[in-house]
Scaffold this motif. Structure first.
Motif, short mmCIF file in Angstrom:
data_model
loop_
_atom_site.label_atom_id
_atom_site.label_comp_id
_atom_site.label_asym_id
_atom_site.label_seq_id
_atom_site.Cartn_x
_atom_site.Cartn_y
_atom_site.Cartn_z
N SER A 156 0.84 -1.20 0.00
CA SER A 156 0.00 0.00 0.00
C SER A 156 0.88 1.25 0.00
O SER A 156 0.63 2.20 -0.76
N CYS A 162 2.41 1.85 -3.45
CA CYS A 162 1.49 2.37 -4.47
C CYS A 162 1.10 3.82 -4.21
O CYS A 162 1.13 4.65 -5.12
N TYR A 163 0.74 4.12 -2.98
CA TYR A 163 0.42 5.51 -2.65
C TYR A 163 1.68 6.38 -2.80
O TYR A 163 1.61 7.52 -3.27
N ILE A 210 2.49 7.60 -6.26
CA ILE A 210 1.72 8.78 -6.66
C ILE A 210 2.31 10.03 -6.04
O ILE A 210 2.57 11.03 -6.72
N ILE A 211 2.58 9.98 -4.74
CA ILE A 211 3.03 11.16 -4.00
C ILE A 211 4.40 11.64 -4.47
O ILE A 211 4.64 12.85 -4.61
N TYR A 252 -3.25 7.34 -12.02
CA TYR A 252 -3.34 7.74 -10.61
C TYR A 252 -4.43 6.93 -9.90
O TYR A 252 -4.23 6.44 -8.78
N ALA A 303 -4.02 4.17 -6.93
CA ALA A 303 -4.82 4.37 -5.71
C ALA A 303 -5.61 3.11 -5.38
O ALA A 303 -5.73 2.72 -4.21
N GLY A 333 -3.21 0.63 -3.96
CA GLY A 333 -2.90 0.98 -2.59
C GLY A 333 -4.01 0.56 -1.63
O GLY A 333 -3.74 0.06 -0.53
N THR A 334 -5.24 0.75 -2.05
CA THR A 334 -6.38 0.35 -1.22
C THR A 334 -6.45 -1.16 -1.08
O THR A 334 -6.75 -1.69 0.01
#
Length: 438
Positions: A27, A30-31, A34-35, A67, A71, A74-75
């Protein structure tokens, strides 16, 4: 004998705790992608990506699609962590991560390959039988045991990864420490340790420790007398790699793997707080015993052979790159190249030289100039573009490449039309020039 080893029931605390760590870390990966802008730079900004050959149809989603894609992954990682709808979440993540892996190789990393394998392995494992929402919602699912083959699947996979990584380092540029020097130069401005990393004795220590750690860590973790020492070295090794090489979650995932080497009751006492569990080590041979043994045998047979396939190709893998991927050849070389693409119209012999900035990001340009499969794929893309304009063209390349701190040598035969030759997956591509003592 084999059945007693594979199908003896053991405490599943190691698997359960690893599931929690694994879910959290994927998670975060993956997040974090993006960040930190990795998704933007790798999958959004490029006009196209270089997928694995044969998967050219697999391209990033348009607009902001990637994106959302990351996300969702990540979830799914969070759902894996808490053990909710575990099978669905784990398989969904495995397929989605595989999609990302196959759709781009500009940012190829052996760790991404390991995570792809692990994602499918974990999806098949009963990692949600304890300390999970699934077990809480369905008490019939709850169990404190698992078959012994699950633990040893992880251990054997790690042994293969580390062993091949160690053996791959036994080549000239690693053993004379020159590649370590190449690795450390960009780290000169690192806070506190930048200058230290430029010291010769540090290069020697990194080279020797890298070989010995990869070779010995799994056996040392398995042996009770050396387990704590090996664990301490693991903490140092992986935290060092995390800070110096900035390789995401993988040092921490490697540390999470160590739960499989400690006594299950110790893991249970520390992480699960269930001290009064009694595990009866009974033998339960399942009806699908032959299927399980067959799948495990085939899987590990492939895992043992894949890293050796470069020996079946002509020339040195460090030069040709043929057989490099999927083989645990980690942090072994740096490649730099110069390249010029010439498109020739077959009808009138009109020549056009391609400006790479019109097509590629800086990172893609480096890959196209240095790696033969990237070069070939870009030539194929140029051919397709001109065919759509109604032109039949040839694509020729002038390319020079150097490995580590070596000299530049001609890399691609300038007389070969790359638009007309097929890519050979299982034999040498003759248009790659012979190595010059690489």
């Amino acid at each position: 004998m084999l059945d007693r080893f594979l199908f003896r029931r053991i405490d599943n605390a190691q698997l359960v705790v690893f599931r929690i760590c694994y879910g959290f870390l994927v998670s975060a990966e993956c997040y974090g992608a993006i960040i930190t802008g990795w998704v933007r730079k790798t999958l959004v900004e490029p006009k196209f990506t270089f997928s694995f050959i044969g998967f050219e149809w697999l391209q990033p989603l348009p607009g902001n699609g990637m994106y959302f894609y990351f996300a969702i992954m990540g979830t799914l990682g969070l759902l894996i962590m808490v053990g909710y709808k575990y099978r669905l979440s784990a398989f969904a993540f495995a397929f989605m991560w595989t999609g990302v892996y196959l759709m781009q190789k500009t940012s190829y990393n052996n760790h991404y390959y390991l995570l792809m394998l692990l994602a499918f392995i974990m999806a098949f494992f009963p990692a949600n039988r304890d300390a999970s929402l699934d077990a809480k919602l369905n008490p019939n699912l709850k169990s404190h045991t698992m078959p012994n083959w699950i633990r040893w699947t992880i251990i054997l996979q790690l042994f293969i990864v580390y062993s091949y990584a160690s053996v791959a380092k036994l080549y000239a540029d690693w053993l004379d420490f020159s590649f370590i020097d190449v690795l450390m130069r960009p780290k000169k401005d690192y806070f506190l340790v930048g200058e230290l990393l430029q010291q010769k004795w540090v290069h020697v220590a990194v080279a020797v420790f890298g070989i010995l750690f990869d070779l010995l860590v799994v056996p040392a973790l398995l042996w009770k007398r050396t387990r704590k020492i090996a664990f301490a070295f693991s903490i140092f090794f992986h935290l060092f790699n995390s800070y110096v090489f900035r390789i995401g979650i993988f040092p921490y995932l490697s540390l999470a793997f160590t739960v499989f080497f400690f006594e299950p009751q110790t893991i249970r006492n520390i992480f699960l707080k269930t001290k009064n569990i009694t595990i009866t080590k009974v033998l339960e041979v399942p009806k699908n015993r032959n299927v399980i043994v067959g799948i495990l045998g085939i899987y590990f047979f492939v895992q043992l052979l894949l890293p050796l396939r470069h020996h079946t190709f002509q020339d040195n893998v460090l030069w040709t790159e043929e057989g490099h991927r999927l083989s645990w050849r980690m942090m072994l070389r740096g490649r730099q190249g110069t390249i010029q693409f010439k498109v020739v119209n077959k009808e009138n012999n009109e020549v056009k030289y391609i400006k790479l900035d019109d097509y590629l990001t800086n990172k893609q340009k480096n890959r196209v100039a240095s790696y033969p499969d990237f070069t070939w794929q870009f030539a194929q893309r140029l051919k397709k573009e001109y065919t759509e304009k109604g032109m039949d063209v040839q694509v020729f390349v002038r390319s020079r490449v150097k490995i580590n701190d070596g000299k530049y040598y001609e890399f691609i035969d300038p007389e070969v039309d790359l638009a007309s030759v097929p890519w050979k997956h299982f034999s040498h591509n003759e248009w790659i020039c012979p190595s010059q003592n690489q």
